[in-house]
Scaffold this motif. Sequence first.
Motif, PDB file in Angstrom:
ATOM      1  N   ALA A 236     -16.234 -84.282 -10.486  1.00 12.07           N
ATOM      2  CA  ALA A 236     -15.238 -83.762 -11.374  1.00 12.07           C
ATOM      3  C   ALA A 236     -13.861 -84.488 -11.175  1.00 12.07           C
ATOM      4  O   ALA A 236     -13.265 -84.418 -12.263  1.00 12.07           O
ATOM      5  CB  ALA A 236     -15.288 -82.171 -11.125  1.00 12.07           C
ATOM      6  N   MET A 237     -13.285 -84.304 -10.067  1.00  9.41           N
ATOM      7  CA  MET A 237     -11.891 -84.926 -10.034  1.00  9.41           C
ATOM      8  C   MET A 237     -11.693 -86.534 -10.408  1.00  9.41           C
ATOM      9  O   MET A 237     -11.102 -86.922 -11.097  1.00  9.41           O
ATOM     10  CB  MET A 237     -11.432 -84.734  -8.400  1.00  9.41           C
ATOM     11  CG  MET A 237     -10.185 -85.237  -8.070  1.00  9.41           C
ATOM     12  SD  MET A 237      -8.896 -84.250  -8.701  1.00  9.41           S
ATOM     13  CE  MET A 237      -7.388 -85.113  -8.394  1.00  9.41           C
ATOM     14  N   THR A 267     -23.853 -81.617 -14.124  1.00 12.99           N
ATOM     15  CA  THR A 267     -22.924 -80.647 -14.472  1.00 12.99           C
ATOM     16  C   THR A 267     -21.461 -80.777 -14.359  1.00 12.99           C
ATOM     17  O   THR A 267     -20.598 -80.708 -15.427  1.00 12.99           O
ATOM     18  CB  THR A 267     -23.054 -79.373 -13.966  1.00 12.99           C
ATOM     19  OG1 THR A 267     -24.560 -79.039 -14.017  1.00 12.99           O
ATOM     20  CG2 THR A 267     -22.357 -78.056 -14.700  1.00 12.99           C
ATOM     21  N   ALA A 268     -20.949 -81.487 -13.402  1.00 16.96           N
ATOM     22  CA  ALA A 268     -19.524 -81.714 -12.913  1.00 16.96           C
ATOM     23  C   ALA A 268     -19.235 -83.003 -14.022  1.00 16.96           C
ATOM     24  O   ALA A 268     -17.968 -83.024 -14.191  1.00 16.96           O
ATOM     25  CB  ALA A 268     -19.315 -82.096 -11.640  1.00 16.96           C
ATOM     26  N   ASN A 276     -14.284 -72.712 -14.978  1.00 15.14           N
ATOM     27  CA  ASN A 276     -15.290 -71.806 -14.922  1.00 15.14           C
ATOM     28  C   ASN A 276     -16.519 -72.245 -14.527  1.00 15.14           C
ATOM     29  O   ASN A 276     -17.111 -71.856 -13.492  1.00 15.14           O
ATOM     30  CB  ASN A 276     -15.379 -70.999 -16.211  1.00 15.14           C
ATOM     31  CG  ASN A 276     -14.298 -69.988 -16.570  1.00 15.14           C
ATOM     32  OD1 ASN A 276     -13.344 -69.465 -15.596  1.00 15.14           O
ATOM     33  ND2 ASN A 276     -14.014 -70.071 -17.821  1.00 15.14           N
ATOM     34  N   VAL A 277     -17.017 -73.436 -15.105  1.00 15.57           N
ATOM     35  CA  VAL A 277     -18.201 -74.038 -14.581  1.00 15.57           C
ATOM     36  C   VAL A 277     -18.061 -74.577 -13.009  1.00 15.57           C
ATOM     37  O   VAL A 277     -18.952 -74.345 -12.571  1.00 15.57           O
ATOM     38  CB  VAL A 277     -18.521 -75.161 -15.686  1.00 15.57           C
ATOM     39  CG1 VAL A 277     -19.510 -76.054 -15.149  1.00 15.57           C
ATOM     40  CG2 VAL A 277     -18.737 -74.536 -16.847  1.00 15.57           C
ATOM     41  N   LEU A 278     -16.918 -75.210 -12.986  1.00 16.37           N
ATOM     42  CA  LEU A 278     -16.634 -75.841 -11.657  1.00 16.37           C
ATOM     43  C   LEU A 278     -16.525 -74.779 -10.572  1.00 16.37           C
ATOM     44  O   LEU A 278     -16.961 -75.010  -9.363  1.00 16.37           O
ATOM     45  CB  LEU A 278     -15.387 -76.688 -11.637  1.00 16.37           C
ATOM     46  CG  LEU A 278     -15.341 -77.801 -12.573  1.00 16.37           C
ATOM     47  CD1 LEU A 278     -13.997 -78.601 -12.628  1.00 16.37           C
ATOM     48  CD2 LEU A 278     -16.320 -78.678 -12.209  1.00 16.37           C
ATOM     49  N   ALA A 279     -16.100 -73.677 -10.855  1.00 19.89           N
ATOM     50  CA  ALA A 279     -16.170 -72.632  -9.740  1.00 19.89           C
ATOM     51  C   ALA A 279     -17.507 -72.087  -9.443  1.00 19.89           C
ATOM     52  O   ALA A 279     -17.533 -71.919  -8.211  1.00 19.89           O
ATOM     53  CB  ALA A 279     -15.247 -71.422 -10.447  1.00 19.89           C
ATOM     54  N   GLU A 283     -18.897 -72.548  -5.663  1.00 20.49           N
ATOM     55  CA  GLU A 283     -19.691 -71.190  -4.991  1.00 20.49           C
ATOM     56  C   GLU A 283     -20.924 -71.660  -4.536  1.00 20.49           C
ATOM     57  O   GLU A 283     -21.301 -71.199  -3.438  1.00 20.49           O
ATOM     58  CB  GLU A 283     -19.307 -69.915  -5.983  1.00 20.49           C
ATOM     59  CG  GLU A 283     -20.043 -68.804  -5.358  1.00 20.49           C
ATOM     60  CD  GLU A 283     -19.900 -67.676  -6.126  1.00 20.49           C
ATOM     61  OE1 GLU A 283     -20.484 -66.419  -5.876  1.00 20.49           O
ATOM     62  OE2 GLU A 283     -19.490 -67.885  -7.200  1.00 20.49           O
ATOM     63  N   ARG A 284     -21.787 -72.389  -5.333  1.00 13.12           N
ATOM     64  CA  ARG A 284     -23.177 -72.319  -5.113  1.00 13.12           C
ATOM     65  C   ARG A 284     -23.231 -73.587  -3.946  1.00 13.12           C
ATOM     66  O   ARG A 284     -24.086 -73.436  -3.122  1.00 13.12           O
ATOM     67  CB  ARG A 284     -23.793 -72.836  -6.289  1.00 13.12           C
ATOM     68  CG  ARG A 284     -25.379 -73.375  -6.145  1.00 13.12           C
ATOM     69  CD  ARG A 284     -26.143 -73.411  -7.245  1.00 13.12           C
ATOM     70  NE  ARG A 284     -25.288 -74.374  -8.351  1.00 13.12           N
ATOM     71  CZ  ARG A 284     -24.769 -74.114  -9.527  1.00 13.12           C
ATOM     72  NH1 ARG A 284     -24.718 -72.761  -9.815  1.00 13.12           N
ATOM     73  NH2 ARG A 284     -24.290 -75.002 -10.153  1.00 13.12           N
TER      74      ARG A 284
END
Length: 296
Positions: A236-237, A267-268, A276-279, A283-284
Amino acid sequence: MFRGRMMVTVVTPSQAIAAEEAGACAVIPLDAPNMVLKTKEGALRATSIAAVNMIMDRVLIPVVGRVRVGHIIEAKAMEAAKVSCIDEHELINPITTAYVPETTQHIAFKDSHNGAYGYVHKVASARIYKQPFRVPFMCGASDLGEALTRIQEGASVIRTAYPADEDTHEVAKTFETVRKIADAIRQIVEGDDAKLYGLQTTYGVSIELLRMVKRQKRLPVPFFAAGGVFMPVDVAMLRSMGCDGVIVSMRVFKTLSVEIRLNDIMTALAHYDNPNVLAEIVERSGGYGAKPTANG
């Protein structure tokens, strides 16, 4: 076809199938992990046609064949094997310059600003002349000058260069290269014509190519981050920094749930700007995601 997607380095058909099912745009077959090849044979080499064919027989997505820098025969063999792309790879033992003499390229261009014709005098040592090939090439770059040189030579995809083996490469080096290229592009976008003409001399590329970068505010071909990439938060970054996609390291297949990890990477890539998706992904996967849980 490549933007917003991932390529995955694989060794076995099962790994290639997992990458395809997760949504990879391409796979890059290897005969064995780099460390294994270096221990067994003393050096890295181009991927064998047998390994390429084994993967091509099992998946429908594009397959990328890796060859040595400057080795036109290996490239022709990969094209004959009907790979979808050729990666002219800098870490594979290059052929000696004694067998690949330096070639001088006089690249003509027309300056759209004043209508004048001219050419760029460029000496390219030990690089494959890509124009006669029907298959696109991917090449590595450690800075913007190198990226533009490879594009001018005919590369259709640029990735960050590998300064170390893929098995041991630290993703921090990948971030450093992406940041360096992004900063250089920003200077072009913010610069005037005098800046462009100065960079034309520095980089040895056509002014039209530099103007294309300025107009598009990016490289004119897909740009992939490669080297140590297998954690969704890093993906993502890298996307937020301007990368079109990533080349996923084989280390992804050492995680506890390969399917979950590959899906999280996709997904990233798609939702890199959605916190919200990245969080949920963080967490997962437990932060950096070295050991994702089997149940997600």
